[in-house]
Design a protein around this motif. Structure first.
Motif, short mmCIF file in Angstrom:
data_model
loop_
_atom_site.label_atom_id
_atom_site.label_comp_id
_atom_site.label_asym_id
_atom_site.label_seq_id
_atom_site.Cartn_x
_atom_site.Cartn_y
_atom_site.Cartn_z
N PRO A 83 62.86 -98.16 16.98
CA PRO A 83 62.28 -97.69 15.69
C PRO A 83 63.30 -96.36 15.68
N LEU A 84 62.94 -95.96 14.27
CA LEU A 84 63.44 -94.44 13.68
C LEU A 84 63.01 -93.48 14.50
N THR A 85 63.46 -92.10 14.81
CA THR A 85 62.57 -91.05 15.13
C THR A 85 61.58 -90.59 14.19
N SER A 86 60.82 -89.57 14.24
CA SER A 86 59.79 -89.25 13.32
C SER A 86 60.58 -88.37 12.31
N ALA A 87 61.76 -87.76 12.93
CA ALA A 87 62.34 -86.88 11.99
C ALA A 87 63.19 -87.68 10.76
N GLN A 88 63.64 -88.76 11.28
CA GLN A 88 64.36 -89.74 10.34
C GLN A 88 63.42 -90.35 9.40
N ARG A 89 62.40 -90.89 9.85
CA ARG A 89 61.20 -91.22 8.97
C ARG A 89 60.75 -90.33 7.94
N HIS A 90 60.73 -89.12 8.37
CA HIS A 90 60.19 -88.15 7.54
C HIS A 90 61.34 -87.84 6.28
N ALA A 91 62.72 -87.85 6.74
CA ALA A 91 63.73 -87.59 5.85
C ALA A 91 63.60 -88.77 4.81
N ILE A 92 63.33 -90.12 5.22
CA ILE A 92 63.52 -90.95 4.31
C ILE A 92 62.37 -90.78 3.32
N GLU A 93 61.06 -90.63 3.77
CA GLU A 93 60.08 -90.34 2.88
C GLU A 93 60.27 -89.18 1.95
N THR A 94 60.72 -88.14 2.39
CA THR A 94 60.77 -86.93 1.58
C THR A 94 61.91 -87.11 0.61
N PHE A 95 63.25 -87.63 1.05
CA PHE A 95 64.06 -87.87 -0.08
C PHE A 95 63.91 -88.91 -1.06
N LEU A 96 63.40 -89.98 -0.78
CA LEU A 96 63.16 -90.94 -1.47
C LEU A 96 61.76 -90.89 -2.49
#
Length: 340
Positions: A83-96
């Protein structure tokens, strides 16, 4: 028959080769990994893997590299899709989450995927061939100039400016807009085009010409955007991995510019139980991409239509990370579009 330890040896060969781009030898495996056996035993395991055509020697050195078949076994049996890290998931949610419309969200999606994976990122627009009309807006800019806005249930918004042959009274425009929505909302695009072609005949002769100009433009708007298309980003990543390709990377660059080819490849890929699919090396030979691997997943639009997104790169890629990134972005994109 490859033993469990042999499969673990294959796993570390794939992982070490992807990380270093250097052929992996038995001594390196013993030094770097805790197998608890001698280098001679690892060499025997490697010999069996070579007999099964899962690894090969690129030259006369003792090191080995994975073959396409070896990568396939790794992806099917050994890849740990973390699974992606919490930082990576946050980056996806923020950017998109900052996207303004469908075009923007898909452009952001490929940029994000290329950054997460260091590969060429691809995303397919939701198919307009199966989309339905959600709303039509006719905006009067001047007495004889209007803008038509076509909104589909897949979230697509298409705009077009139209100069009329004569001014259209505002009351007529309001009535036409209401009629268009009452007749067309909910129809599939091919059916909407057929309805539009006949709509002007229902109007009196003195209004028919202007109505026909609007409906003809809308028909062109519908039909011109029915074809599937892709958005791509990160082609420069191929140049950074040029050593992974024999000869020149230009044939690969030419192949990925052919959207029809890539769409056909996407259409042949079925996602597995984990929500991702991979085509490796020679499996892509028919598409001119025999030295590349493609990892894809499906996402759904608010209208329910399924489209694909994924990454393309050399066979020496980090499959575990790329599969996790593609799956996570596809799932978030589906949630985002479903909210719209």
């Amino acid at each position: 028959m490859v033993s469990e330890r042999g499969l673990e040896v294959l796993r570390v060969i794939v992982q070490d080769y992807v990380a270093s781009r250097e052929p992996v030898g038995s001594k390196s495996i013993v030094d770097r990994h805790s197998f608890g056996v001698s280098a001679a035993t690892i060499r025997n395991d490697m010999a069996l893997l070579e007999d099964e055509e899962l690894i090969s020697a690129p030259h006369t050195s003792s090191g080995r590299v994975p073959t396409d078949k070896g990568y396939r076994v790794f992806v099917d049996q050994l890849a740990d899709v973390r699974p992606l890290t919490s930082a990576q998931r946050h980056a996806i949610e923020t950017f998109l989450g900052q996207s303004a419309d469908l075009d923007d969200v898909l452009a952001r999606t490929v940029r994000l995927l290329s950054q997460l994976t260091n590969q060429v990122a691809l995303v397919q627009y939701p198919s307009l061939a199966t989309s339905r009309i959600r709303h039509i807006e006719i905006v009067q800019l001047t007495p004889s100039r209007v803008m038509s806005v076509l909104i589909t249930d897949s979230g697509r918004v298409e705009q077009r400016l139209l100069d009329l042959s004569a001014p259209m009274p505002e009351d007529d425009l309001v009535g036409l807009r209401s009629r268009l929505n009452s007749v067309l909302v909910g129809l599939a695009l091919p059916d909407a085009a057929a309805k539009l072609s006949a709509l002007a005949e229902d109007y009196p002769a003195d209004r028919r010409t202007l109505v026909s100009e609007v409906t003809t433009s809308l028909v062109e708007q519908v039909l011109a955007n029915r074809q599937d298309k892709l958005v791509m980003a990160g082609a420069a990543n191929l140049a950074r991995t040029e050593q992974d390709f024999t000869g020149s990377i230009y044939p690969v660059l030419e192949a990925i510019e052919e959207q029809v080819t890539l769409l056909r490849l996407f259409g042949e890929m079925e996602v597995d139980a984990g929500g991702v699919s991979a085509r490796i090396g020679r499996e892509n030979e028919g598409f001119g991409l025999a030295e590349t691997s493609v990892v894809t997943s499906g996402y759904s639009s608010s209208g329910g239509s399924i489209a694909r997104l994924g990454v393309l790169g050399p066979t020496r890629m980090d499959y575990s990370n790329n599969m996790a990134a593609v799956r996570a972005v596809a799932r978030y994109l589906s949630r985002l579009l479903d909210e719209d």
